[in-house]
Design an enzyme around this catalytic site. Structure first.
Site, mmCIF file in Angstrom:
data_model
loop_
_atom_site.group_PDB
_atom_site.id
_atom_site.type_symbol
_atom_site.label_atom_id
_atom_site.label_comp_id
_atom_site.label_asym_id
_atom_site.label_seq_id
_atom_site.Cartn_x
_atom_site.Cartn_y
_atom_site.Cartn_z
ATOM 1 N N HIS A 121 -10.142 -1.576 1.781
ATOM 2 C CA HIS A 121 -8.711 -1.499 2.032
ATOM 3 C C HIS A 121 -8.066 -2.886 2.055
ATOM 4 C CE1 HIS A 121 -5.217 0.804 3.387
ATOM 5 N NE2 HIS A 121 -4.956 -0.184 4.216
ATOM 6 N N ASP A 171 3.382 -8.982 8.793
ATOM 7 C CA ASP A 171 3.250 -7.866 9.729
ATOM 8 C C ASP A 171 1.780 -7.627 10.031
ATOM 9 O OD1 ASP A 171 2.672 -6.522 7.136
ATOM 10 O OD2 ASP A 171 2.614 -4.746 8.416
ATOM 11 N N ASP A 191 6.336 -4.408 5.431
ATOM 12 C CA ASP A 191 5.985 -5.220 4.263
ATOM 13 C C ASP A 191 7.228 -5.760 3.569
ATOM 14 O OD1 ASP A 191 3.240 -5.090 4.428
ATOM 15 O OD2 ASP A 191 3.052 -3.336 3.151
ATOM 16 N N GLY A 208 1.453 -3.615 -5.310
ATOM 17 C CA GLY A 208 0.759 -2.338 -5.353
ATOM 18 C C GLY A 208 -0.339 -2.235 -4.325
ATOM 19 N N HIS A 235 -1.188 5.946 2.840
ATOM 20 C CA HIS A 235 -1.647 6.253 4.188
ATOM 21 C C HIS A 235 -2.323 7.616 4.150
ATOM 22 C CE1 HIS A 235 -0.942 4.787 8.514
ATOM 23 N NE2 HIS A 235 -1.443 3.798 7.804
ATOM 24 N N SER A 266 -6.209 2.813 -3.185
ATOM 25 C CA SER A 266 -6.803 3.681 -2.170
ATOM 26 C C SER A 266 -8.008 4.372 -2.782
ATOM 27 C CB SER A 266 -5.780 4.715 -1.672
ATOM 28 O OG SER A 266 -6.391 5.613 -0.766
ATOM 29 N N GLN A 300 -3.045 5.262 13.979
ATOM 30 C CA GLN A 300 -2.089 4.547 14.801
ATOM 31 C C GLN A 300 -0.955 5.459 15.256
ATOM 32 O OE1 GLN A 300 -2.737 4.188 11.567
ATOM 33 N NE2 GLN A 300 -3.135 2.065 10.992
#
Length: 739
Positions: free
Chosen positions: A53, A272, A121, A535, A99, A538, A244
């Protein structure tokens, strides 16, 4: 200085390293880098930074093939988001991320924090977010947990974006059984900023303080990055602690405070705390800048006492930022955040050592070199093998002719795949901020660029079935369709971001899918002059060895020079002449007609003629710029008859009478490079002449008007009340969900 081990920490060995995502070879590599055995905190930091990731270790070798430069590009891949010049002194900042794993485990919080992360972001680059899109893939609605997942994801996206006051203006939603065990939640955000006010995440300046801002650190999200870098199994639902918890109201305050603090001129770098939290944000800033850093973990604001250095560094608590301020001006920055009621703490400083030194309770918690863990993370070229049954997959399918084309159309419109997605997007505020000119439901969303005559357009596209049968064609088709969709609103593309969703890259067939899809995207981007500016990848989207179809979603942004002639994707006026652009080649490989009506997935996807796509896009942009057309809608999944029906479903239903040289199943052929336009009768000759000059086949096929959709084809006539078709289309998804 000796790095002390904590007696309460697990033993550090190859087995515990493997349990948190490091291979035995990577564990040995870390020991060689350190010249000693790592402690538990150092092992955890490395596991996060070297996770798929965070490190892109299985994809970097192919991502380098993307074209990333262009006349509008100010910042390409490598930062939190890409930046393009959109004129009038403005830049657009945008990115797309996944996600997926968190949303499958806990859909509401998973999708919420996906939106929150992509917004951070964007505003960490100094841009104010003005729009979101989402690309969602669900399994069959009757699959286990699927209604729960759909409901949670949609509510989570709406809950976060609505509370933040950021409109969700577009996206796409698909359904296929390959997603029964792994849904996809891809979030896109776009912001704007003045040309000279872009910020970066590159630490510099020895002695500059490192400031922590935002929510306190808790235990939520620990190992989120490593969880997102592994396949699911029967125990995956027990991983809820790695998901989260989001708080959009805190993020709204954080957004405003960050933008105000940036105006002080006292911020050197900002990032972040996303995946891997404090670890990725601090290490990556220092890695990009070639600096070192010292962190005093006693100063990290905690939500509850007793967190260890390992937990602090790997927590993925949301709504947190880390920034580097100019030495001596940190109080200016801190005052801004305190005025907004946010936690702010000085947790360390930038050094020249190239190492990250972490102290806690007066002891050394970690001491590691930064570059070997970030910029020099492992990179793998995984074994690649095309599927052994590829020739069988590409065998041309037998295409049944419909007994009744109207019935086939109605059955397709009643599927979740083709049905109106209004039930989804009506839960999103898509008009807040008053920029939205065209929102969800069309070919592309359109926003005002306030204070200028221009607009920004955005769209998201991919056909996973095409990508399964031929990932190179499927990747190229996704780019070509996105360009077509932008052209239908008169927009010229200025940049692309992607979210490349695949299975386990350690399986040679999956690596082949990934390589081919990247090359297909690259081919199309070069031919159509669209740079890739940001980009996300995943991997490991599979459960019990069952992978999703390759789903390389692409989101594209374009600029409309003048909004005064903007067409709609549906018919607007009685008596307009309808023109079909492009020619059909009776292509059914991977077609929705076969899949949804006959449960048949077979054949090589339609050819993608990039030269023809370029000519069509230029023609459409020219027709819009000259104000010659009232309607423009591209042909894609479902073919001609689906697109024609959709064009009848505007703010009010409006019928059409057409005659086409297509018969039977060819009404549903998915040949690419086609579009429908409608114009006033007085403009028809100019539209046809423009098409001839552009080298695009064009045929006048009929006119708009009345309450019936009438299609003459192959000596037969299809006739259906538009209101009846609209009723089927508009109610199908709620009915399927049992609402």
């Amino acid at each position: 200085m000796t790095v002390l081990q904590k007696t309460a920490e697990p033993a550090v060995n190859a087995e515990t390293a493997r349990s948190i995502g490091l291979t035995e070879e990577e564990f040995e590599r870390l020991k060689k880098i350190l010249g000693r055995d790592p402690n538990w905190t150092e092992l955890g930091i490395t596991s996060a930074l070297w996770s798929e990731h965070c490190s892109y270790k299985s994809s970097k070798v192919y991502l380098k093939e993307f074209p990333t430069a262009g006349p509008h590009v100010l910042q390409g891949p490598g930062e939190n988001a890409g930046v393009v010049d959109v004129g009038h002194g403005w830049v657009a900042v945008f990115k797309m991320e996944s996600h997926n794993h968190p949303s499958f485990i806990e859909p509401y919080q998973g999708s919420m924090t996906g939106v929150g992360g992509i917004l951070r972001d964007v505003f960490t680059m100094g841009a104010r977010p003005i729009a979101c899109m989402d690309a969602l893939r669900f399994g069959e609605i009757d699959a286990p947990r699927m209604r729960f997942l759909i409901d949670g994801v949609v509510r989570g996206i709406g809950g976060y974006g609505n509370c933040m006051g950021i409109p969700t203006v577009g996206g796409e939603t698909g359904f296929h059984r390959c997603y029964d065990g792994n849904i996809l939640v891809n979030a896109f955000a776009l912001g704007i900023a003045r040309h000279d006010r872009i910020f970066h995440a590159r630490a510099s300046g020895a002695g500059n303080p490192v400031l922590y801002v935002g929510s306190r650190t808790g235990r939520d999200g620990i190992h989120g990055a490593t969880m997102a870098s592994e396949s699911f199994d029967k125990e995956s639902e027990q991983k809820r602690p790695t998901v989260q918890v989001g708080d959009p109201f805190t993020e709204k305050v954080l957004l405003e405070a960050c933008l105000e603090a940036m105006r002080t001129g006292a911020i050197v770098a900002i990032q972040d705390m996303g995946a891997a939290g404090l670890t990725s944000s601090t290490f990556e800033m220092a890695g990009r800048g070639g600096t070192g850093l010292h962190l005093d973990l006693d100063q990290v604001p905690l939500r509850q006492p007793g967190l260890t250095p390992y937990e602090m560094m790997l927590s993925e608590s949301q709504e947190r930022m880390v920034l580097v301020a100019k030495k001596g001006r940190e109080e200016e920055v801190e005052k801004v955040f305190r005025r907004w009621g946010l936690e702010v703490a000085d947790i360390g400083e930038i050094t020249t050592t190239g190492r990250a030194v972490l102290t806690w309770h007066g002891e050394m918690a970690a001491d590691v070199p930064i570059q070997p863990l970030t910029e020099e993370a492992p990179v793998y070229r995984r074994p690649v093998a095309e599927p052994t049954d590829l020739a069988a997959r590409w065998r041309a399918p037998e295409v049944p002719q419909p007994d009744d084309p109207r019935q086939a159309l109605e059955e397709l419109l009643a599927t979740p795949e083709f049905a109106s997605k209004r039930w989804i997007w009506q839960q999103y505020d898509h008009t807040v901020r008053t920029n939205t000119v065209q929102g969800p439901g069309g070919d592309a969303a359109v926003l005002l660029l306030k204070g200028t005559p221009s607009g920004l357009a955005m769209t998201c596209d991919v056909n996973p079935v095409y990508c399964y049968f031929d990932p190179r064609r499927g990747g190229a088709q996704a780019v070509a369709e996105a360009v077509r969709n932008l052209a239908c609103v008169g927009a010229e593309p200025v940049g692309l971001t992607d979210c490349l969703n695949f299975g386990n890259p350690e399986r040679p067939e999956i690596s082949w899918q990934f390589r081919e899809a990247v090359r297909g995207i690259s081919d199309a981007c070069r031919a159509l002059a669209v740079p890739v500016i940001s980009g996300n990848v995943s991997f490991y989207n599979e459960t019990e060895g069952q992978s999703i179809y390759p789903t390389p979603a692409v989101a594209m942004v374009g600029v409309i020079p003048n909004l005064s002639n903007l067409p709609n994707p549906w018919f607007q006026r009685e008596g307009d002449r309808i023109v079909l652009l492009g020619e059909d080649r009776s292509e059914f490989g991977g077609a929705a007609y076969l899949r949804l009506l006959y449960d048949l997935e077979q054949g090589r996807p339609p050819e993608v003629d990039l030269d023809a796509e370029l000519r069509l896009a230029r023609l459409l942009r020219g027709l819009v710029a000259r104000g010659l057309i009232h309607t423009a809608h591209d042909l894609s999944e479902g073919g001609f008859l689906i697109s024609l029906a959709e064009a009848c479903f505007g703010r009010r239903t409006l019928g059409a009478r057409v005659e086409v040289p297509l018969a039977g199943a060819d009404l549903f052929s998915e040949t690419q490079g086609r579009a429908l336009v409608a114009c006033a009768p007085a403009a028809l000759d100019r539209v046809l002449q423009a098409a001839e000059e552009a080298g695009v086949p064009a045929r006048e096929i009929g006119e708009t008007g009345g309450g019936e959709l009438v299609v003459k084809s192959g000596g037969e006539v299809l006739s259906a009340p538009v209101d009846r078709l609209h009723e089927i289309w508009s109610t199908a998804l709620p009915k399927a969900l049992g609402l």
